[in-house]
Design a protein around this motif. Structure first.
Motif, PDB file in Angstrom:
ATOM      1  N   SER A  76       8.645  54.721  19.588  1.00 48.38           N
ATOM      2  CA  SER A  76       9.684  55.692  19.954  1.00 48.38           C
ATOM      3  C   SER A  76      11.046  55.249  19.436  1.00 48.38           C
ATOM      4  O   SER A  76      11.833  56.069  18.949  1.00 48.38           O
ATOM      5  CB  SER A  76       9.721  55.843  21.474  1.00 48.38           C
ATOM      6  OG  SER A  76      10.764  56.695  21.862  1.00 48.38           O
ATOM      7  N   ILE A  77      11.315  53.960  19.528  1.00 44.69           N
ATOM      8  CA  ILE A  77      12.594  53.428  19.029  1.00 44.69           C
ATOM      9  C   ILE A  77      12.677  53.565  17.513  1.00 44.69           C
ATOM     10  O   ILE A  77      13.683  54.017  16.966  1.00 44.69           O
ATOM     11  CB  ILE A  77      12.748  51.956  19.457  1.00 44.69           C
ATOM     12  CG1 ILE A  77      12.957  51.874  20.971  1.00 44.69           C
ATOM     13  CG2 ILE A  77      13.903  51.281  18.716  1.00 44.69           C
ATOM     14  CD1 ILE A  77      12.789  50.498  21.550  1.00 44.69           C
ATOM     15  N   ALA A 121      11.580  45.734  18.911  1.00 45.04           N
ATOM     16  CA  ALA A 121      11.910  46.879  18.043  1.00 45.04           C
ATOM     17  C   ALA A 121      13.376  47.248  18.179  1.00 45.04           C
ATOM     18  O   ALA A 121      14.041  47.577  17.180  1.00 45.04           O
ATOM     19  CB  ALA A 121      11.017  48.063  18.399  1.00 45.04           C
ATOM     20  N   GLU A 122      13.893  47.192  19.392  1.00 46.74           N
ATOM     21  CA  GLU A 122      15.309  47.513  19.635  1.00 46.74           C
ATOM     22  C   GLU A 122      16.208  46.561  18.856  1.00 46.74           C
ATOM     23  O   GLU A 122      17.205  46.978  18.251  1.00 46.74           O
ATOM     24  CB  GLU A 122      15.603  47.411  21.129  1.00 46.74           C
ATOM     25  CG  GLU A 122      16.924  48.025  21.555  1.00 46.74           C
ATOM     26  CD  GLU A 122      16.907  49.543  21.586  1.00 46.74           C
ATOM     27  OE1 GLU A 122      17.724  50.138  20.839  1.00 46.74           O
ATOM     28  OE2 GLU A 122      16.097  50.125  22.310  1.00 46.74           O
ATOM     29  N   GLU A 123      15.856  45.290  18.846  1.00 49.52           N
ATOM     30  CA  GLU A 123      16.660  44.292  18.137  1.00 49.52           C
ATOM     31  C   GLU A 123      16.550  44.476  16.627  1.00 49.52           C
ATOM     32  O   GLU A 123      17.553  44.407  15.903  1.00 49.52           O
ATOM     33  CB  GLU A 123      16.188  42.893  18.531  1.00 49.52           C
ATOM     34  CG  GLU A 123      17.060  41.765  18.023  1.00 49.52           C
ATOM     35  CD  GLU A 123      18.377  41.636  18.773  1.00 49.52           C
ATOM     36  OE1 GLU A 123      19.292  40.967  18.243  1.00 49.52           O
ATOM     37  OE2 GLU A 123      18.488  42.192  19.875  1.00 49.52           O
ATOM     38  N   ILE A 124      15.338  44.707  16.130  1.00 47.26           N
ATOM     39  CA  ILE A 124      15.141  44.915  14.693  1.00 47.26           C
ATOM     40  C   ILE A 124      15.921  46.125  14.208  1.00 47.26           C
ATOM     41  O   ILE A 124      16.481  46.129  13.103  1.00 47.26           O
ATOM     42  CB  ILE A 124      13.639  45.077  14.382  1.00 47.26           C
ATOM     43  CG1 ILE A 124      12.904  43.743  14.588  1.00 47.26           C
ATOM     44  CG2 ILE A 124      13.419  45.584  12.955  1.00 47.26           C
ATOM     45  CD1 ILE A 124      11.389  43.841  14.477  1.00 47.26           C
ATOM     46  N   ALA A 125      15.987  47.146  15.036  1.00 45.99           N
ATOM     47  CA  ALA A 125      16.652  48.393  14.650  1.00 45.99           C
ATOM     48  C   ALA A 125      18.159  48.244  14.490  1.00 45.99           C
ATOM     49  O   ALA A 125      18.821  49.153  13.987  1.00 45.99           O
ATOM     50  CB  ALA A 125      16.343  49.478  15.679  1.00 45.99           C
ATOM     51  N   GLU A 126      18.690  47.101  14.875  1.00 40.55           N
ATOM     52  CA  GLU A 126      20.135  46.881  14.767  1.00 40.55           C
ATOM     53  C   GLU A 126      20.592  46.720  13.322  1.00 40.55           C
ATOM     54  O   GLU A 126      21.765  46.897  13.018  1.00 40.55           O
ATOM     55  CB  GLU A 126      20.541  45.640  15.581  1.00 40.55           C
ATOM     56  CG  GLU A 126      20.443  45.818  17.090  1.00 40.55           C
ATOM     57  CD  GLU A 126      21.393  46.889  17.605  1.00 40.55           C
ATOM     58  OE1 GLU A 126      22.571  46.887  17.186  1.00 40.55           O
ATOM     59  OE2 GLU A 126      20.952  47.737  18.400  1.00 40.55           O
ATOM     60  N   ILE A 127      19.681  46.304  12.423  1.00 42.25           N
ATOM     61  CA  ILE A 127      20.054  46.162  11.017  1.00 42.25           C
ATOM     62  C   ILE A 127      19.130  47.018  10.155  1.00 42.25           C
ATOM     63  O   ILE A 127      18.076  47.467  10.609  1.00 42.25           O
ATOM     64  CB  ILE A 127      20.001  44.696  10.545  1.00 42.25           C
ATOM     65  CG1 ILE A 127      18.547  44.198  10.513  1.00 42.25           C
ATOM     66  CG2 ILE A 127      20.871  43.808  11.397  1.00 42.25           C
ATOM     67  CD1 ILE A 127      18.362  42.962   9.657  1.00 42.25           C
ATOM     68  N   GLY A 148      -0.065  45.856  15.472  1.00 42.17           N
ATOM     69  CA  GLY A 148      -0.017  47.051  16.306  1.00 42.17           C
ATOM     70  C   GLY A 148       1.400  47.264  16.812  1.00 42.17           C
ATOM     71  O   GLY A 148       2.315  46.512  16.476  1.00 42.17           O
ATOM     72  N   ALA A 149       1.585  48.299  17.620  1.00 45.31           N
ATOM     73  CA  ALA A 149       2.896  48.582  18.206  1.00 45.31           C
ATOM     74  C   ALA A 149       2.690  49.423  19.455  1.00 45.31           C
ATOM     75  O   ALA A 149       1.826  50.309  19.471  1.00 45.31           O
ATOM     76  CB  ALA A 149       3.793  49.318  17.209  1.00 45.31           C
ATOM     77  N   ASP A 150       3.491  49.143  20.511  1.00 39.68           N
ATOM     78  CA  ASP A 150       3.349  49.949  21.719  1.00 39.68           C
ATOM     79  C   ASP A 150       4.164  51.234  21.594  1.00 39.68           C
ATOM     80  O   ASP A 150       4.947  51.417  20.654  1.00 39.68           O
ATOM     81  CB  ASP A 150       3.712  49.149  22.972  1.00 39.68           C
ATOM     82  CG  ASP A 150       5.177  48.712  23.027  1.00 39.68           C
ATOM     83  OD1 ASP A 150       6.026  49.378  22.410  1.00 39.68           O
ATOM     84  OD2 ASP A 150       5.466  47.712  23.721  1.00 39.68           O
ATOM     85  N   ALA A 151       3.979  52.124  22.547  1.00 36.72           N
ATOM     86  CA  ALA A 151       4.610  53.445  22.486  1.00 36.72           C
ATOM     87  C   ALA A 151       6.128  53.338  22.486  1.00 36.72           C
ATOM     88  O   ALA A 151       6.827  54.085  21.791  1.00 36.72           O
ATOM     89  CB  ALA A 151       4.134  54.293  23.661  1.00 36.72           C
ATOM     90  N   ALA A 175       7.451  40.878   9.065  1.00 36.21           N
ATOM     91  CA  ALA A 175       6.038  40.826   9.436  1.00 36.21           C
ATOM     92  C   ALA A 175       5.899  40.072  10.746  1.00 36.21           C
ATOM     93  O   ALA A 175       6.555  39.039  10.958  1.00 36.21           O
ATOM     94  CB  ALA A 175       5.220  40.140   8.346  1.00 36.21           C
ATOM     95  N   LEU A 176       5.049  40.588  11.628  1.00 40.60           N
ATOM     96  CA  LEU A 176       4.828  40.002  12.949  1.00 40.60           C
ATOM     97  C   LEU A 176       3.352  39.686  13.113  1.00 40.60           C
ATOM     98  O   LEU A 176       2.500  40.406  12.596  1.00 40.60           O
ATOM     99  CB  LEU A 176       5.286  40.966  14.036  1.00 40.60           C
ATOM    100  CG  LEU A 176       6.724  41.487  13.907  1.00 40.60           C
ATOM    101  CD1 LEU A 176       6.963  42.652  14.867  1.00 40.60           C
ATOM    102  CD2 LEU A 176       7.730  40.375  14.155  1.00 40.60           C
ATOM    103  N   ASN A 177       3.052  38.633  13.878  1.00 36.62           N
ATOM    104  CA  ASN A 177       1.644  38.261  14.071  1.00 36.62           C
ATOM    105  C   ASN A 177       1.064  38.812  15.370  1.00 36.62           C
ATOM    106  O   ASN A 177      -0.102  38.582  15.663  1.00 36.62           O
ATOM    107  CB  ASN A 177       1.474  36.736  14.020  1.00 36.62           C
ATOM    108  CG  ASN A 177       1.958  36.041  15.281  1.00 36.62           C
ATOM    109  OD1 ASN A 177       2.825  36.553  15.994  1.00 36.62           O
ATOM    110  ND2 ASN A 177       1.423  34.857  15.549  1.00 36.62           N
ATOM    111  N   GLN A 178       1.883  39.541  16.118  1.00 34.70           N
ATOM    112  CA  GLN A 178       1.422  40.176  17.353  1.00 34.70           C
ATOM    113  C   GLN A 178       1.952  41.606  17.404  1.00 34.70           C
ATOM    114  O   GLN A 178       2.904  41.944  16.693  1.00 34.70           O
ATOM    115  CB  GLN A 178       1.901  39.396  18.585  1.00 34.70           C
ATOM    116  CG  GLN A 178       1.305  38.010  18.708  1.00 34.70           C
ATOM    117  CD  GLN A 178       1.739  37.290  19.982  1.00 34.70           C
ATOM    118  OE1 GLN A 178       2.519  37.811  20.778  1.00 34.70           O
ATOM    119  NE2 GLN A 178       1.226  36.091  20.187  1.00 34.70           N
TER     120      GLN A 178
END
Length: 529
Positions: A346-347, A324-330, A339-342, A314-317
């Protein structure tokens, strides 16, 4: 009771006009006579449909600002009469009561009035009386009468009529009757709950709960348990109101853990900087602030990388691409954020099973609410834990007061401890958890487990010493003995935050002084079971 019941006469009286004209036109096209009231009748006539006023049927005009219009034997007799009972048929003929085969009603917008902050009189005026009375009458007589209370059932109704030559089946009517009774029950629950609040009755003699099905779930906590998810109509940002952008359907455990994660991260206002919480089995395995969202995530991840695998983030921003790139590693089950940017989306799109939920805001941790837990033979109901401690609320009980850095970490640790299952122990250093002990029967065991996890992570990260060295510790309830506090000191903690209130507070304070620790009391505990 009959299997197939024809629909030749319908009464339509709705507050929500969505889909009304299309339904009226479809019924008229099938030769159904339309009865209606007030604004509903007006809308149907303006669409060119032939409508008979209920006032014409009853012989009485709408009166008392519309409070009295359908409460009449000509209406309720038409809904309640048993079509296969000769005495009922004779009574209908003697009094000129025409059968009503279909009732379409949705109720005055009471819940919406309360939600928008209507005053007492406005809320009372939006309590529907005639609508629930008709719904209950039609539902009781579902052997012959079809009742529709949700716009979502308009299309199934028309499909049923098409499939059965203008008739409805008993099974269809039974299903709609169940929905109708649940609707009036939910409506009454909303009114009684609001009224209890209005008169400040924290424990009314009778209390009702209601929900609306959001989704059926594949199973509950385990595959042999059936489960479903219901919403309560609240607009509070969170798992119930979030928009799922991608990923598999949420499971029972996903929903439970995602709620825990988002409620925790919502403790940290976006204006105070990025924050991240990682949850596993409803307990935090890492929480941190950072200069950037990426930094907050990395520090949270470094608290317990093993437990974070397959967790909820969970993120507060709003989520950005680099995080997202780092989270996608695991492997991660769910990510929930305002929210989330484009770039981030995409990632994540490459991770088909990863569930991304967007809430368009954070939950307000200070907003009151109720928590409900079923036990054998009843329910436990309590206020949501909205307890908050500021620096000015703290009582320094040791010879040494916390330094500014320690104080900031103590307040951070206290917020996290509020969301950890009791007995809860949270080690924090530089705005990040470095050890969490949760749900143990002994508080000293929680201290040891959290410290041991920090030792393990030091080995994983290649550190010379565990991050508990120079940390602070939060305990959700008082230390009954000095042993837990000394375990924390041995792990390297330099300051403690706890409620206080033990019979042995003096012993615990003396032990803290002997170890050179700073300790503050909150006067508030955060048990979480």
């Amino acid at each position: 009771m009959t299997d197939h019941a024809p629909i030749t006469r319908a009464l339509l009286s709705v507050s929500d006009k969505t889909g009304l004209l299309e339904l009226g036109q479809a019924l008229a096209a099938r030769g159904v006579e339309l009865l209606s009231t007030g604004g509903t009748a007006k809308a149907l006539r303006e669409a060119g449909l032939a409508v008979r006023d209920v006032a014409e049927v009853t012989g009485f005009p709408e009166m008392m600002d519309g409070r009295v219009k359908t409460l009449h034997p000509m209406v309720h007799g038409g809904l309640l009469a048993l079509r296969d009972n000769p005495e009922h048929q004779a009574a209908m003929q003697a009094h000129g009561i025409g059968a009503i085969d279909l009732l379409v009603v949705n109720l005055y917008p009471f819940e919406e009035t309360v939600a928008r902050g209507g005053d007492y009189e406005d809320c009372v005026e939006n309590i529907d009386i005639g609508g629930p009375a008709m719904i209950r009458a039609a539902s009781k007589n579902h052997g012959f009468v079809t009742v529709v209370v949700d716009v979502a059932d308009y299309a199934p109704l028309l499909a049923e009529l098409d499939a059965h030559n203008g008739q409805t089946t008993r099974a269809f009517r039974q299903r709609l009757a169940q929905i109708a009774y649940a609707r009036t029950a939910a409506y009454d629950a909303a009114v009684s709950t609001w009224l209890a609040g209005a008169i400040e009755d924290a424990a009314p003699r009778r209390r009702a709960f209601a929900g609306t099905l959001a989704q059926t779930l594949r199973y509950g906590e385990n595959p042999h348990q059936a489960a479903a998810f219901y919403t309560d109509g609240s607009d509070r940002p969170g798992v119930a109101t979030a928009r799922q952008v991608q990923g598999k359907e949420l499971s029972y455990n996903n929903i439970n853990d995602t709620d825990a994660a988002f409620e925790l991260v919502s403790e940290f206002a976006p204006a105070d900087g990025p924050a991240c919480a990682i949850i596993k089995h409803a307990n935090p395995c890492g929480v941190a602030r950072g200069a950037t969202l990426l930094e907050a995530y990395k520090h949270a991840f470094d608290c317990d990388r093993t437990s974070a695998f397959g967790g909820i983030i969970a993120l507060n921003q709003p989520l950005d691409a680099v995080t997202a790139e780092e989270i996608a590693e695991i492997f991660t089950e769910v990510v929930i954020a305002p929210g989330a940017d484009a770039g981030a989306m995409s990632i994540f799109a490459k991770k088909k099973n990863l569930r991304l939920l967007l809430t368009d805001g954070l939950a307000d941790p200070a907003t009151a609410g109720r928590m409900i837990k079923q036990v054998s033979g009843g329910y436990l109901v309590q206020d949501k834990d909205t307890g908050h401690i500021a620096a000015s609320d703290l009582k320094v009980v040791t010879k040494r007061a916390p330094e500014p850095r320690e104080l900031a970490d103590l307040l951070f640790a206290w917020k996290v401890a509020k969301h950890v299952k009791s007995n809860a122990i949270v080690y924090v250093k530089d705005g990040a958890t470095v050890g969490v002990g949760a749900g143990q029967m002994s508080r000293v065991d929680s201290c040891r487990i959290a410290a041991r996890k920090a030792v393990d992570m030091a080995e994983t990260l290649g550190l010379a010493a565990p991050l508990t060295q120079g940390s602070v510790v939060a305990s959700d309830a008082f230390f009954p003995f000095a042993d837990g506090l000394m375990t924390a000191a041995e792990a390297g903690a330099t300051a403690i935050i706890q409620p206080g209130g033990s019979m042995r507070d003096d012993e615990v304070i003396a032990a803290a002084d002997a170890a050179g620790l700073a300790m503050v009391f909150t006067g508030m505990r955060h048990f979480r079971h």
